[in-house]
Motif scaffolding. Sequence first.
Motif, PDB file in Angstrom:
ATOM      1  N   THR A  23       0.804  -1.228   0.000  1.00 50.31           N
ATOM      2  CA  THR A  23       0.000   0.000   0.000  1.00 50.31           C
ATOM      3  C   THR A  23       0.833   1.273   0.000  1.00 50.31           C
ATOM      4  OG1 THR A  23      -0.132  -0.037   2.423  1.00 50.31           O
ATOM      5  CG2 THR A  23      -1.887  -1.150   1.206  1.00 50.31           C
ATOM      6  N   ASP A  24       2.120   1.167   0.362  1.00 50.49           N
ATOM      7  CA  ASP A  24       2.937   2.376   0.475  1.00 50.49           C
ATOM      8  C   ASP A  24       3.552   2.818  -0.848  1.00 50.49           C
ATOM      9  OD1 ASP A  24       2.484   2.402   3.221  1.00 50.49           O
ATOM     10  OD2 ASP A  24       4.190   1.072   3.590  1.00 50.49           O
ATOM     11  N   TYR A  25       3.522   1.941  -1.861  1.00 56.19           N
ATOM     12  CA  TYR A  25       4.193   2.314  -3.098  1.00 56.19           C
ATOM     13  C   TYR A  25       3.488   1.740  -4.322  1.00 56.19           C
ATOM     14  CZ  TYR A  25       7.777   2.565  -6.742  1.00 56.19           C
ATOM     15  OH  TYR A  25       8.451   2.783  -7.906  1.00 56.19           O
ATOM     16  N   VAL A  26       3.620   0.449  -4.549  1.00 61.97           N
ATOM     17  CA  VAL A  26       3.130  -0.153  -5.787  1.00 61.97           C
ATOM     18  C   VAL A  26       1.642   0.109  -5.999  1.00 61.97           C
ATOM     19  CG1 VAL A  26       2.808  -2.317  -7.031  1.00 61.97           C
ATOM     20  CG2 VAL A  26       4.922  -1.923  -5.757  1.00 61.97           C
ATOM     21  N   ALA A  27       0.849  -0.044  -4.946  1.00 66.70           N
ATOM     22  CA  ALA A  27      -0.597   0.158  -5.057  1.00 66.70           C
ATOM     23  C   ALA A  27      -1.051   1.374  -4.258  1.00 66.70           C
ATOM     24  CB  ALA A  27      -1.341  -1.092  -4.586  1.00 66.70           C
ATOM     25  N   HIS A  28      -0.143   2.316  -4.018  1.00 69.33           N
ATOM     26  CA  HIS A  28      -0.449   3.445  -3.137  1.00 69.33           C
ATOM     27  C   HIS A  28      -1.641   4.261  -3.619  1.00 69.33           C
ATOM     28  CE1 HIS A  28       0.257   6.452  -0.104  1.00 69.33           C
ATOM     29  NE2 HIS A  28       0.398   7.400  -1.008  1.00 69.33           N
ATOM     30  N   ASP A  29      -1.698   4.547  -4.914  1.00 67.28           N
ATOM     31  CA  ASP A  29      -2.798   5.360  -5.440  1.00 67.28           C
ATOM     32  C   ASP A  29      -4.137   4.657  -5.260  1.00 67.28           C
ATOM     33  OD1 ASP A  29      -0.948   7.241  -6.155  1.00 67.28           O
ATOM     34  OD2 ASP A  29      -0.959   6.752  -8.293  1.00 67.28           O
ATOM     35  N   TYR A  30      -4.156   3.346  -5.479  1.00 63.51           N
ATOM     36  CA  TYR A  30      -5.403   2.592  -5.328  1.00 63.51           C
ATOM     37  C   TYR A  30      -5.821   2.532  -3.864  1.00 63.51           C
ATOM     38  CZ  TYR A  30      -4.491   1.186 -10.129  1.00 63.51           C
ATOM     39  OH  TYR A  30      -4.246   1.200 -11.478  1.00 63.51           O
ATOM     40  N   TRP A  31      -4.850   2.411  -2.972  1.00 61.16           N
ATOM     41  CA  TRP A  31      -5.148   2.406  -1.543  1.00 61.16           C
ATOM     42  C   TRP A  31      -5.751   3.736  -1.111  1.00 61.16           C
ATOM     43  CZ3 TRP A  31      -6.183  -0.075   2.694  1.00 61.16           C
ATOM     44  CH2 TRP A  31      -6.030   0.546   3.938  1.00 61.16           C
ATOM     45  N   LEU A  32      -5.136   4.840  -1.524  1.00 62.20           N
ATOM     46  CA  LEU A  32      -5.657   6.156  -1.154  1.00 62.20           C
ATOM     47  C   LEU A  32      -7.069   6.376  -1.685  1.00 62.20           C
ATOM     48  CD1 LEU A  32      -2.585   8.526  -1.646  1.00 62.20           C
ATOM     49  CD2 LEU A  32      -3.517   7.628   0.506  1.00 62.20           C
ATOM     50  N   LYS A  33      -7.321   5.916  -2.890  1.00 62.75           N
ATOM     51  CA  LYS A  33      -8.627   6.108  -3.520  1.00 62.75           C
ATOM     52  C   LYS A  33      -9.723   5.331  -2.802  1.00 62.75           C
ATOM     53  CE  LYS A  33     -11.041   5.496  -7.936  1.00 62.75           C
ATOM     54  NZ  LYS A  33     -10.891   5.044  -9.358  1.00 62.75           N
ATOM     55  N   ASN A  34      -9.380   4.166  -2.247  1.00 64.26           N
ATOM     56  CA  ASN A  34     -10.400   3.269  -1.690  1.00 64.26           C
ATOM     57  C   ASN A  34     -10.309   3.075  -0.186  1.00 64.26           C
ATOM     58  OD1 ASN A  34     -11.682   1.992  -4.291  1.00 64.26           O
ATOM     59  ND2 ASN A  34      -9.478   1.889  -4.634  1.00 64.26           N
ATOM     60  N   MET A  35      -9.383   3.764   0.493  1.00 65.06           N
ATOM     61  CA  MET A  35      -9.093   3.434   1.878  1.00 65.06           C
ATOM     62  C   MET A  35     -10.261   3.670   2.834  1.00 65.06           C
ATOM     63  SD  MET A  35      -6.452   6.562   2.766  1.00 65.06           S
ATOM     64  CE  MET A  35      -6.150   5.954   4.438  1.00 65.06           C
ATOM     65  N   THR A  36     -11.203   4.539   2.499  1.00 64.73           N
ATOM     66  CA  THR A  36     -12.343   4.752   3.400  1.00 64.73           C
ATOM     67  C   THR A  36     -13.234   3.516   3.487  1.00 64.73           C
ATOM     68  OG1 THR A  36     -13.627   5.745   1.602  1.00 64.73           O
ATOM     69  CG2 THR A  36     -12.371   7.241   3.024  1.00 64.73           C
ATOM     70  N   ALA A  37     -13.149   2.643   2.483  1.00 61.90           N
ATOM     71  CA  ALA A  37     -13.959   1.427   2.484  1.00 61.90           C
ATOM     72  C   ALA A  37     -13.158   0.200   2.903  1.00 61.90           C
ATOM     73  CB  ALA A  37     -14.552   1.189   1.094  1.00 61.90           C
ATOM     74  N   LEU A  38     -11.863   0.422   3.255  1.00 62.58           N
ATOM     75  CA  LEU A  38     -10.973  -0.694   3.549  1.00 62.58           C
ATOM     76  C   LEU A  38     -10.283  -0.507   4.891  1.00 62.58           C
ATOM     77  CD1 LEU A  38      -9.273  -0.944   0.018  1.00 62.58           C
ATOM     78  CD2 LEU A  38     -11.268  -2.209   0.841  1.00 62.58           C
ATOM     79  N   GLU A  39      -9.572  -1.540   5.326  1.00 63.70           N
ATOM     80  CA  GLU A  39      -8.787  -1.461   6.563  1.00 63.70           C
ATOM     81  C   GLU A  39      -7.500  -2.256   6.391  1.00 63.70           C
ATOM     82  OE1 GLU A  39     -10.333  -5.133   9.317  1.00 63.70           O
ATOM     83  OE2 GLU A  39     -11.623  -3.350   9.279  1.00 63.70           O
TER      84      GLU A  39
END
Length: 283
Positions: free
Chosen positions: A83-99
């Motif tokens: 989540t800190d690099y390779v998929a960072h943008d996807y994590w930021l976009k969806n993090m309110t629905a994830l943990e």
Amino acid sequence: MRKFLGAICAAALVIGGAGLASAEGKVIHMGTMSWEDLTPITGITKKVLEDKGFTVEVTEFSEWGIAFAAMTRGDIDVMASQTDYVAHDYWLKNMTALEKISPVSHGLYQAFAVPSYVPISSIEEFNANADKFGGKIIGIEPGSGLMRDAASAVEDYGLDLELVEGSTGAMTAALKSAADRQDWIAVTVWTPSWMMMKYDLKFLADPKGVFPGPQSYYWIGAKGFSAANPAAREAMASVYVPLDDITAINAAVNDGKTMDQAVADWLAAHADLVSRWEAIKAE
């Protein structure tokens, strides 16, 4: 069928009146990217969960966007991700629905590398040896995060070498050919990768810090997963796979084993460790 089963489970929760906690024991829908660093993590954690009594169904994805979309809409419950690099943008976009559930490995790194027999140690030494490298750095697929960083490094260091776009397969073939002849070659590569072990590669120092530092892998899930599945969460949180072990598993696959065989061999060789993981109890 999955939606139908999910509806049955949801109805059972309502009838039972037990809330989220009664979801414990359900099938765990686990996603994974079909990449060499994530499939060993997935296979090992799947076995630990199954030994704890869970049924684990794995879905493979080829793109982060599709994988994250599947998790946010509930098609999968959990997935390992950087989540800190390779998929960072996807994590930021969806993090309110994830943990974030737990860290599961650390050390992902991508940069320029050369075989250990090449007597340079820093990107700053490239220009003085450009001719020995044939004026080229052999890259992988255009548009990848590694190639974007590599292009930035060429610019920031003012390199007189061409960054050659291509494919992972083409880069690997060029690396093998050069290593067989002990020729100088520079490539864009990452760890964990069987190539690091097979060809005894070394990363070049990056004094300007163009390439991101070592990154961690995390289990992530749909928001509320940990609260609804405390035993599954504890089992997943107990698992930690060192990067060198991931590399070794993939080296075994490159030598002819299937991923399932390589993971099974790792589990057998680390049976005592896995037993300690599985002894952990949810609070």
